[in-house]
Design a protein around this motif. Structure first.
Motif: not given
Length: 111
Positions: A89-109
């Motif tokens: 599960e990922d947190g995704v911040a909704v921004t004015k121009t789109g979205s930002e995946l939170l947090p940035h430093n979590v391994p994805r592989t």
């Protein structure tokens, strides 16, 4: 069984908010289980999750249904049955121009 959830980041790990001032849930296959129907707004942090669960009652019902059983690999399912399941599960911040995946430093592989 997962997707954009009504589990918003906030004061509690599972702050809910998917049905506040929201249109009715759509009952069409493939989208009827989405847990929020409301319009996402800047500053909201919904979760986006992928999960697989091994519930005995659902597995047995699927095995008994030829329309579903033909898609199931019993040998693989039985290897994992009883463990419960896995959810990423990922947190995704909704921004004015789109979205930002939170947090940035979590391994994805897996490495």
């Amino acid at each position: 069984s997962s997707g954009i959830n009504a589990e918003y980041g906030g004061l509690d790990v599972h702050d809910v908010g998917g049905y506040v001032n929201a249109p009715p849930r759509i009952q069409e296959p493939g989208i009827k289980y989405l847990r929020t129907t409301r319009t996402l707004e800047e500053g909201m942090v919904p979760t986006v999750g992928l999960g697989v669960y091994f519930g005995d009652a659902l597995i047995e019902a699927a095995y008994a249904n030829p329309d579903l059983a033909k898609f199931m690999n019993k040998d693989i399912i039985e290897q994992f049955r009883g463990m419960g399941g896995v959810r990423i599960e990922d947190g995704v911040a909704v921004t004015k121009t789109g979205s930002e995946l939170l947090p940035h430093n979590v391994p994805r592989t897996v490495q």
